[in-house]
Design a protein around this motif. Structure first.
Motif, PDB file in Angstrom:
ATOM      1  N   MET A  63      21.578  26.270  36.525  1.00 27.55           N
ATOM      2  CA  MET A  63      22.065  26.003  37.751  1.00 27.55           C
ATOM      3  C   MET A  63      22.782  24.780  37.716  1.00 27.55           C
ATOM      4  SD  MET A  63      19.878  25.646  41.288  1.00 27.55           S
ATOM      5  CE  MET A  63      20.275  25.682  42.763  1.00 27.55           C
ATOM      6  N   ILE A  64      24.037  24.796  38.328  1.00 25.11           N
ATOM      7  CA  ILE A  64      24.924  23.586  38.720  1.00 25.11           C
ATOM      8  C   ILE A  64      24.795  23.283  39.855  1.00 25.11           C
ATOM      9  CG2 ILE A  64      27.255  22.918  38.412  1.00 25.11           C
ATOM     10  CD1 ILE A  64      26.153  23.623  35.817  1.00 25.11           C
ATOM     11  N   ASN A  65      24.534  21.973  40.162  1.00 23.66           N
ATOM     12  CA  ASN A  65      24.344  21.328  41.560  1.00 23.66           C
ATOM     13  C   ASN A  65      25.520  19.930  41.726  1.00 23.66           C
ATOM     14  OD1 ASN A  65      21.070  22.108  41.207  1.00 23.66           O
ATOM     15  ND2 ASN A  65      22.064  22.371  43.309  1.00 23.66           N
ATOM     16  N   PHE A  66      25.708  19.820  42.892  1.00 21.59           N
ATOM     17  CA  PHE A  66      26.544  18.499  42.994  1.00 21.59           C
ATOM     18  C   PHE A  66      27.855  18.470  42.336  1.00 21.59           C
ATOM     19  CE2 PHE A  66      22.195  16.539  42.549  1.00 21.59           C
ATOM     20  CZ  PHE A  66      22.026  15.998  43.783  1.00 21.59           C
ATOM     21  N   ASN A  67      28.342  19.896  42.585  1.00 22.69           N
ATOM     22  CA  ASN A  67      29.794  20.468  42.199  1.00 22.69           C
ATOM     23  C   ASN A  67      29.880  20.058  40.722  1.00 22.69           C
ATOM     24  OD1 ASN A  67      30.792  21.200  44.561  1.00 22.69           O
ATOM     25  ND2 ASN A  67      31.101  19.072  45.278  1.00 22.69           N
ATOM     26  N   ASN A 193      33.539  18.148  38.438  1.00 21.36           N
ATOM     27  CA  ASN A 193      33.849  19.481  39.251  1.00 21.36           C
ATOM     28  C   ASN A 193      33.305  20.681  38.837  1.00 21.36           C
ATOM     29  OD1 ASN A 193      35.787  20.835  37.053  1.00 21.36           O
ATOM     30  ND2 ASN A 193      36.966  19.115  37.698  1.00 21.36           N
ATOM     31  N   LYS A 194      33.213  21.654  39.437  1.00 23.24           N
ATOM     32  CA  LYS A 194      32.587  22.866  39.457  1.00 23.24           C
ATOM     33  C   LYS A 194      33.387  23.450  37.744  1.00 23.24           C
ATOM     34  CE  LYS A 194      31.021  24.543  43.688  1.00 23.24           C
ATOM     35  NZ  LYS A 194      30.915  25.445  44.569  1.00 23.24           N
ATOM     36  N   ALA A 195      34.388  23.224  37.802  1.00 16.13           N
ATOM     37  CA  ALA A 195      35.087  23.920  36.372  1.00 16.13           C
ATOM     38  C   ALA A 195      34.178  23.465  35.122  1.00 16.13           C
ATOM     39  CB  ALA A 195      36.477  23.665  36.234  1.00 16.13           C
ATOM     40  N   GLU A 196      33.930  21.997  35.289  1.00 14.89           N
ATOM     41  CA  GLU A 196      33.375  21.429  34.156  1.00 14.89           C
ATOM     42  C   GLU A 196      31.810  22.057  34.073  1.00 14.89           C
ATOM     43  OE1 GLU A 196      34.471  18.935  31.927  1.00 14.89           O
ATOM     44  OE2 GLU A 196      36.407  19.660  32.853  1.00 14.89           O
ATOM     45  N   GLU A 223      38.920  24.143  41.078  1.00 14.69           N
ATOM     46  CA  GLU A 223      39.073  24.058  39.962  1.00 14.69           C
ATOM     47  C   GLU A 223      38.340  25.236  38.942  1.00 14.69           C
ATOM     48  OE1 GLU A 223      39.378  19.830  41.479  1.00 14.69           O
ATOM     49  OE2 GLU A 223      37.900  21.530  41.799  1.00 14.69           O
ATOM     50  N   MET A 224      37.153  25.492  39.695  1.00 14.93           N
ATOM     51  CA  MET A 224      36.364  26.637  38.986  1.00 14.93           C
ATOM     52  C   MET A 224      37.200  27.832  39.032  1.00 14.93           C
ATOM     53  SD  MET A 224      32.597  27.961  40.295  1.00 14.93           S
ATOM     54  CE  MET A 224      33.014  28.528  41.813  1.00 14.93           C
ATOM     55  N   ILE A 225      37.814  28.325  40.135  1.00 16.26           N
ATOM     56  CA  ILE A 225      38.521  29.630  40.460  1.00 16.26           C
ATOM     57  C   ILE A 225      39.621  29.690  39.419  1.00 16.26           C
ATOM     58  CG2 ILE A 225      39.913  30.746  41.945  1.00 16.26           C
ATOM     59  CD1 ILE A 225      36.965  31.139  42.626  1.00 16.26           C
TER      60      ILE A 225
END
Length: 270
Positions: A63-67, A193-196, A223-225
């Protein structure tokens, strides 16, 4: 079908208007997991207010938290776990200048730490409604560098505060603006960011970028999209995000838009 990494934003995407996962969404996500895909929550929320959702889903993936600031597998020791931070001196500096800047409330967090300068019930219980003496945000209690610093600010001073934060601390932090009724800013470590976050997961699972499917609705999903091989934006998503999407769901988050889309995309229906 080739194994996919399915990255899920929570609010406005996986969760409905009542901030819960609908029974149908839950069934589809569990079906995707049983079909061999990696289903991962990728949220701006801290772990403490996303843990229950993760547990409800009952999928034992990272799980990824804090963006993107924290990557972990809840309830187990994962040797790939990471947590990014920025200097706590920034928090101390802002605490000293709160009144002058127009910051009403501040909370500093990590995976298992929440400190706030005073209790204040706002934004879906995001800020703690009561604090003991060890949870007060001050120099004595903030012993390590935080992963996130969240601030409720004066609406009229928001733009000036953002400018100040970028000018003074920009080398160490990213400034995020929350959607919603309350003027809330969030500081995260530079480059987070979420992409990372999804790149880290994909690399660990040896999943090619082209096999990342990401769902989002807000500016912090940008960034993720953009990074995902297939970026899907919710019907209720922002216009700016829809412009960079590979596709848009036909239904919104309250009408199982994600579940319907994913079931068709992965051909999960019997």
């Amino acid at each position: 079908m080739q194994q996919k990494l399915i990255a899920l934003d929570l609010d406005g995407t996986t969760l409905n208007e009542h901030s819960v996962i609908s029974p149908r969404t839950k069934v589809v996500l569990q079906k995707a997991s049983r079909a061999g895909h990696i289903v991962s929550i990728v949220t701006g929320r801290p772990y403490r207010i996303s843990k229950q959702i993760y547990d409800d889903l009952n999928i034992k993936t990272p799980m990824i938290n804090f963006n993107g600031g924290l990557g972990h597998i809840p309830h187990q020791k994962w040797d790939k776990e990471y947590q990014k931070t920025f200097p706590r001196e920034i928090a101390f500096d802002l605490l000293k200048n709160m009144k002058h800047l127009g910051i009403k409330l501040m909370a500093a967090e990590k995976k298992s730490m929440i400190l706030a300068n005073n209790p204040y019930a706002v934004q879906d219980d995001f800020f703690p409604a009561s604090l003991n003496s060890e949870q007060i945000l001050n120099q004595q209690n903030l012993k390590t560098d935080p992963t996130s610093l969240t601030m409720l600010v004066d609406e009229h001073k928001k733009a000036a505060i953002i400018k100040h934060l970028n000018q003074v601390y920009g080398a160490n932090i990213e400034v995020g603006v929350w959607g919603g009724v309350n003027p809330i800013l969030e500081l995260e470590p530079k480059g987070v960011n979420k992409a990372e976050g999804i790149k880290y997961l994909a690399d660990n699972y040896k999943i090619d970028r082209s096999n990342i499917v990401a769902f989002g609705d807000e500016h912090n999903d940008r960034e993720m999209i953009d990074y995902a091989g297939w970026g899907v934006v919710m019907r209720n998503g922002t216009s700016a995000l829809k412009r960079i999407a590979n596709d848009i769901t036909t239904a919104d988050n309250t009408h199982d838009g994600l579940a319907t889309y994913l079931e068709n995309y992965l051909k999960l229906a019997k």
